[in-house]
Design a protein around this motif. Structure first.
Motif, PDB file in Angstrom:
ATOM      1  N   ALA A   2       0.826  -1.205   0.000  1.00 37.47           N
ATOM      2  CA  ALA A   2       0.000   0.000   0.000  1.00 37.47           C
ATOM      3  C   ALA A   2       0.863   1.258   0.000  1.00 37.47           C
ATOM      4  CB  ALA A   2      -0.933  -0.003   1.216  1.00 37.47           C
ATOM      5  N   GLU A   3       1.966   1.228   0.772  1.00 30.22           N
ATOM      6  CA  GLU A   3       2.864   2.379   0.830  1.00 30.22           C
ATOM      7  C   GLU A   3       3.559   2.595  -0.508  1.00 30.22           C
ATOM      8  OE1 GLU A   3       4.896   5.644   2.479  1.00 30.22           O
ATOM      9  OE2 GLU A   3       3.090   4.527   3.063  1.00 30.22           O
ATOM     10  N   ALA A   4       3.981   1.492  -1.154  1.00 27.14           N
ATOM     11  CA  ALA A   4       4.628   1.598  -2.467  1.00 27.14           C
ATOM     12  C   ALA A   4       3.659   2.172  -3.511  1.00 27.14           C
ATOM     13  CB  ALA A   4       5.141   0.233  -2.909  1.00 27.14           C
ATOM     14  N   GLU A   5       2.416   1.709  -3.481  1.00 28.40           N
ATOM     15  CA  GLU A   5       1.425   2.228  -4.423  1.00 28.40           C
ATOM     16  C   GLU A   5       1.163   3.714  -4.175  1.00 28.40           C
ATOM     17  OE1 GLU A   5      -1.907  -0.284  -3.835  1.00 28.40           O
ATOM     18  OE2 GLU A   5      -1.146  -1.911  -5.105  1.00 28.40           O
ATOM     19  N   ARG A   6       1.144   4.108  -2.901  1.00 30.43           N
ATOM     20  CA  ARG A   6       0.915   5.522  -2.579  1.00 30.43           C
ATOM     21  C   ARG A   6       2.060   6.388  -3.102  1.00 30.43           C
ATOM     22  NH1 ARG A   6       2.527   9.252   0.623  1.00 30.43           N
ATOM     23  NH2 ARG A   6       4.071   7.884   1.589  1.00 30.43           N
ATOM     24  N   LYS A   7       3.301   5.904  -2.902  1.00 34.76           N
ATOM     25  CA  LYS A   7       4.456   6.658  -3.377  1.00 34.76           C
ATOM     26  C   LYS A   7       4.469   6.744  -4.903  1.00 34.76           C
ATOM     27  CE  LYS A   7       7.533   5.782   0.536  1.00 34.76           C
ATOM     28  NZ  LYS A   7       8.835   5.188   0.962  1.00 34.76           N
ATOM     29  N   ALA A   8       4.136   5.630  -5.569  1.00 32.90           N
ATOM     30  CA  ALA A   8       4.111   5.636  -7.027  1.00 32.90           C
ATOM     31  C   ALA A   8       3.068   6.618  -7.558  1.00 32.90           C
ATOM     32  CB  ALA A   8       3.828   4.220  -7.544  1.00 32.90           C
ATOM     33  N   GLU A   9       1.916   6.638  -6.903  1.00 33.68           N
ATOM     34  CA  GLU A   9       0.862   7.568  -7.327  1.00 33.68           C
ATOM     35  C   GLU A   9       1.298   9.014  -7.126  1.00 33.68           C
ATOM     36  OE1 GLU A   9      -3.881   8.484  -6.374  1.00 33.68           O
ATOM     37  OE2 GLU A   9      -2.805   6.859  -5.345  1.00 33.68           O
ATOM     38  N   ALA A  10       1.960   9.283  -5.979  1.00 37.82           N
ATOM     39  CA  ALA A  10       2.433  10.641  -5.715  1.00 37.82           C
ATOM     40  C   ALA A  10       3.497  11.053  -6.731  1.00 37.82           C
ATOM     41  CB  ALA A  10       2.996  10.723  -4.293  1.00 37.82           C
ATOM     42  N   GLU A  11       4.390  10.106  -7.090  1.00 36.18           N
ATOM     43  CA  GLU A  11       5.420  10.405  -8.070  1.00 36.18           C
ATOM     44  C   GLU A  11       4.814  10.675  -9.444  1.00 36.18           C
ATOM     45  OE1 GLU A  11       9.298  11.118  -9.327  1.00 36.18           O
ATOM     46  OE2 GLU A  11       8.467  10.843  -7.307  1.00 36.18           O
ATOM     47  N   ALA A  12       3.793   9.897  -9.796  1.00 40.29           N
ATOM     48  CA  ALA A  12       3.128  10.110 -11.084  1.00 40.29           C
ATOM     49  C   ALA A  12       2.456  11.489 -11.130  1.00 40.29           C
ATOM     50  CB  ALA A  12       2.099   9.003 -11.320  1.00 40.29           C
ATOM     51  N   LYS A  13       1.811  11.864 -10.031  1.00 36.61           N
ATOM     52  CA  LYS A  13       1.185  13.182  -9.973  1.00 36.61           C
ATOM     53  C   LYS A  13       2.228  14.295 -10.089  1.00 36.61           C
ATOM     54  CE  LYS A  13      -2.889  11.925  -7.245  1.00 36.61           C
ATOM     55  NZ  LYS A  13      -3.616  12.145  -5.966  1.00 36.61           N
ATOM     56  N   LYS A  14       3.376  14.075  -9.413  1.00 37.54           N
ATOM     57  CA  LYS A  14       4.436  15.070  -9.460  1.00 37.54           C
ATOM     58  C   LYS A  14       4.968  15.247 -10.874  1.00 37.54           C
ATOM     59  CE  LYS A  14       8.897  16.151  -7.333  1.00 37.54           C
ATOM     60  NZ  LYS A  14       9.941  15.689  -6.378  1.00 37.54           N
ATOM     61  N   LYS A  15       5.170  14.113 -11.580  1.00 40.37           N
ATOM     62  CA  LYS A  15       5.654  14.188 -12.954  1.00 40.37           C
ATOM     63  C   LYS A  15       4.636  14.862 -13.868  1.00 40.37           C
ATOM     64  CE  LYS A  15       8.737  10.178 -12.801  1.00 40.37           C
ATOM     65  NZ  LYS A  15       9.027   8.831 -13.361  1.00 40.37           N
ATOM     66  N   ALA A  16       3.354  14.549 -13.653  1.00 41.37           N
ATOM     67  CA  ALA A  16       2.312  15.162 -14.475  1.00 41.37           C
ATOM     68  C   ALA A  16       2.274  16.671 -14.266  1.00 41.37           C
ATOM     69  CB  ALA A  16       0.957  14.533 -14.146  1.00 41.37           C
ATOM     70  N   GLU A  17       2.408  17.088 -13.004  1.00 45.40           N
ATOM     71  CA  GLU A  17       2.414  18.519 -12.714  1.00 45.40           C
ATOM     72  C   GLU A  17       3.626  19.203 -13.332  1.00 45.40           C
ATOM     73  OE1 GLU A  17       2.217  18.778  -8.508  1.00 45.40           O
ATOM     74  OE2 GLU A  17       0.092  18.203  -8.377  1.00 45.40           O
ATOM     75  N   ALA A  18       4.785  18.529 -13.249  1.00 39.98           N
ATOM     76  CA  ALA A  18       5.993  19.106 -13.842  1.00 39.98           C
ATOM     77  C   ALA A  18       5.852  19.229 -15.361  1.00 39.98           C
ATOM     78  CB  ALA A  18       7.210  18.244 -13.497  1.00 39.98           C
ATOM     79  N   LYS A  19       5.227  18.216 -15.976  1.00 40.70           N
ATOM     80  CA  LYS A  19       5.029  18.264 -17.423  1.00 40.70           C
ATOM     81  C   LYS A  19       4.099  19.403 -17.805  1.00 40.70           C
ATOM     82  CE  LYS A  19       3.583  15.421 -21.350  1.00 40.70           C
ATOM     83  NZ  LYS A  19       3.072  14.092 -21.779  1.00 40.70           N
TER      84      LYS A  19
END
Length: 286
Positions: A102-119
């Motif tokens: 669950a923690e890994a999935e949460r981190k992956a989702e946060a990283e994906a959101k961060k990349k999307a925002e940066a893009k």
């Protein structure tokens, strides 16, 4: 005298009381004894009869069976306790793994959101830079129009822009339009835009507007096309300084004896006469 006077009587005296005593012993082959005594009347006493009976003996074999049974019971208890510990450990491990997933999935989702925002932020900056360049181009066009109308010679900046535009056609015109839109941008070694460039990055980006993918560095750009004479230049030709294959600088010929290039940190992207810094050679890509 009776003929039976001397014959002893076979009649047994009547028992008045009886007593049974039971004694038993265990282990080591102890014998149990039962004594039965009958007491007749004082006048007719009868001898005591004793009978001995051997009772079963608990041997060491039976004690061994008890010990083995107890040991087997203890083994069963130990096995059940071990199984309970294993089940508890498996449950704990499963819970830990679930939390980690669950923690890994949460981190992956946060990283994906961060990349999307940066893009999205990068796209917004690119759009803003493009709008700024378009605005600068429009301002230059507006400022150059009066100069070209008031000047009878080709020495003014307005007449130069008009001359370049009239000479460049098709793909060359698109390449030069992009290069001219960057006039005034900073020169930074290694920069590839959108607001700062080095010489080869500007040339590469200009040609990318028409779908031509040039090499990144000046040495390779100086051999990317057909070598042409400096006396036979056309708008859109790539100028280079140094030897072909070992050039240290490149720019784009704009026509009218001028070129556009990211020259150095002090000038940035400028349009200059060939006489200002004569090139060593040229290649034609278009």
């Amino acid at each position: 005298m009776s003929h039976t006077a001397h014959i002893p009587s076979h009649r047994k005296p009547r028992r008045s009381a009886s007593k049974v005593v039971l004694r038993s012993g265990v282990a080591g082959g102890v014998l149990s004894t039962i004594a039965v005594a009958g007491a007749a009347s004082p006048a007719n006493a009868e001898p005591v009869t004793t009978q001995t009976i051997e009772m079963p003996t608990l041997t060491s074999g039976l004690a061994g069976d008890f010990a083995r049974s107890a040991e087997a019971t203890q083994r069963v208890a130990n096995s059940l306790d071990l199984r309970a510990q294993q089940d508890a450990a498996a449950t704990t491990a499963a819970q830990t793994a679930k939390k980690a997933k669950a923690e890994a999935e949460r981190k992956a989702e946060a990283e994906a959101k961060k990349k999307a925002e940066a893009k999205r932020a990068e796209e917004a900056r690119a759009k803003a830079a493009a709008a700024e360049r378009a605005s600068r181009t429009a301002e230059r066009t507006t400022l150059s129009a009066p100069s070209s109308s008031n000047s009878g010679s080709g020495s003014s900046s307005g007449s130069t822009v008009s001359k370049v535009t009239s000479q460049a056609t098709g793909s060359a015109a698109a390449v030069l339009a992009f290069a001219q839109a960057q006039l005034g941008d900073a020169y930074i070694m290694g920069s590839t835009g959108p607001n700062a460039w080095d010489c080869s990055a500007l040339v590469q980006a200009a040609y990318r507007q028409i779908g031509v993918d040039l090499p990144r560095v000046s040495q390779d750009q100086s051999t990317a096309g057909t070598q042409v004479s400096l006396s036979n230049l056309q708008p859109g030709d790539i100028l280079y300084w140094g030897g072909a294959g070992s050039a240290y600088h490149t720019a784009i010929y704009a026509g009218g004896g001028e070129f556009i290039g990211a020259q150095n940190p002090s000038t940035g992207v400028v349009k200059k006469s060939l006489d200002w810094d004569p090139p060593s050679g040229a290649v034609r890509v278009l």
